[in-house]
Design an enzyme around this catalytic site. Structure first.
Site, PDB file in Angstrom:
ATOM      1  N   SER A 239       0.841  -1.195   0.000  1.00 22.95           N
ATOM      2  CA  SER A 239       0.000   0.000   0.000  1.00 22.95           C
ATOM      3  C   SER A 239       0.876   1.245   0.000  1.00 22.95           C
ATOM      4  O   SER A 239       2.015   1.215   0.472  1.00 22.95           O
ATOM      5  CB  SER A 239      -0.887   0.016   1.252  1.00 22.95           C
ATOM      6  OG  SER A 239      -1.673   1.183   1.295  1.00 22.95           O
TER       7      SER A 239
ATOM      8  N   ASP B 270      -7.492  -5.558   1.569  1.00 22.21           N
ATOM      9  CA  ASP B 270      -8.536  -4.891   0.824  1.00 22.21           C
ATOM     10  C   ASP B 270      -9.713  -4.796   1.769  1.00 22.21           C
ATOM     11  O   ASP B 270      -9.936  -5.691   2.596  1.00 22.21           O
ATOM     12  CB  ASP B 270      -8.912  -5.629  -0.462  1.00 22.21           C
ATOM     13  CG  ASP B 270      -9.667  -4.712  -1.431  1.00 22.21           C
ATOM     14  OD1 ASP B 270      -9.333  -3.512  -1.501  1.00 22.21           O
ATOM     15  OD2 ASP B 270     -10.596  -5.185  -2.096  1.00 22.21           O
TER      16      ASP B 270
END
Length: 190
Positions: free
Chosen positions: A7, A68
């Site tokens: 990320s 996610d």
């Protein structure tokens, strides 16, 4: 121990790093020289977490984890779900997404929803999945200045305040991401 977190979302990175023991240091995608946008083309939250973790492991050779998350609203048959970040379009704008959600729920009495996070960990040649769910309700207007995403309109079960009205530490104790991250920590520190 250093682990790559697939990320570049500064909010997510700060939230997870704050929960990890000092012995676990996370590296962002930028830290490992990954500047491309990893495709999130799966049709499930689990699938996108796996895609991102596998992308880093296959292309950069690191043990890593990816998450996610999505907001699943009962009255919208689980939407926005896997499309939560792009609910109102490719610009991924939190305010636009919230406005679209509130418009879709106008006049609907059942406002039950949950946040779901799946973390896919690629570690020592094996993959492990950790899932966290936070149940709650979507309120009619934004409240609070903390958090990100749909936090200003999500009131978790047992609370009268939104995720955006509580501290990061308090949110981590009850949130979907907090629950999944604690499972990850337990696995890594056993």
């Amino acid at each position: 121990m250093q682990l790559v977190f697939a990320s570049n979302n500064k909010n997510k990175i700060a939230e997870i790093q704050a929960m990890l023991p000092h012995s676990i240091q996370i590296l962002s995608l930028t830290d490992i020289g990954c500047h491309e946008e990893i495709p999130e083309t799966a049709n499930t939250i689990e699938g996108n977490a796996i895609l991102k973790a596998n992308y880093v492991t296959q292309n950069y050779g690191y043990d890593c984890f990816a998450d996610d998350s999505g907001l699943e609203v009962d009255a919208l048959s689980g939407a926005p779900g896997v499309h939560s970040a792009r609910f109102a379009g490719e610009q991924k704008n939190d305010s636009d997404n919230i406005n679209k959600l509130l418009m879709e729920l106008e006049g609907i009495v059942n406002r039950k929803a949950n946040f779901k996070t799946v973390i896919a960990l690629n570690y020592k040649g094996e993959q492990h999945l950790f899932t966290g769910i936070a149940d709650g309700t979507i309120i009619h207007e934004k409240r609070g200045d903390f958090g990100f995403g749909y936090d200003p309109v999500f009131v978790p079960v047992g609370y009268e305040t939104t995720f955006a009205q509580i501290s990061q530490q308090e949110k981590a104790a009850i949130s979907h991401r907090g629950k999944a991250t604690r499972q990850l920590i337990t696995f890594l520190t056993k």
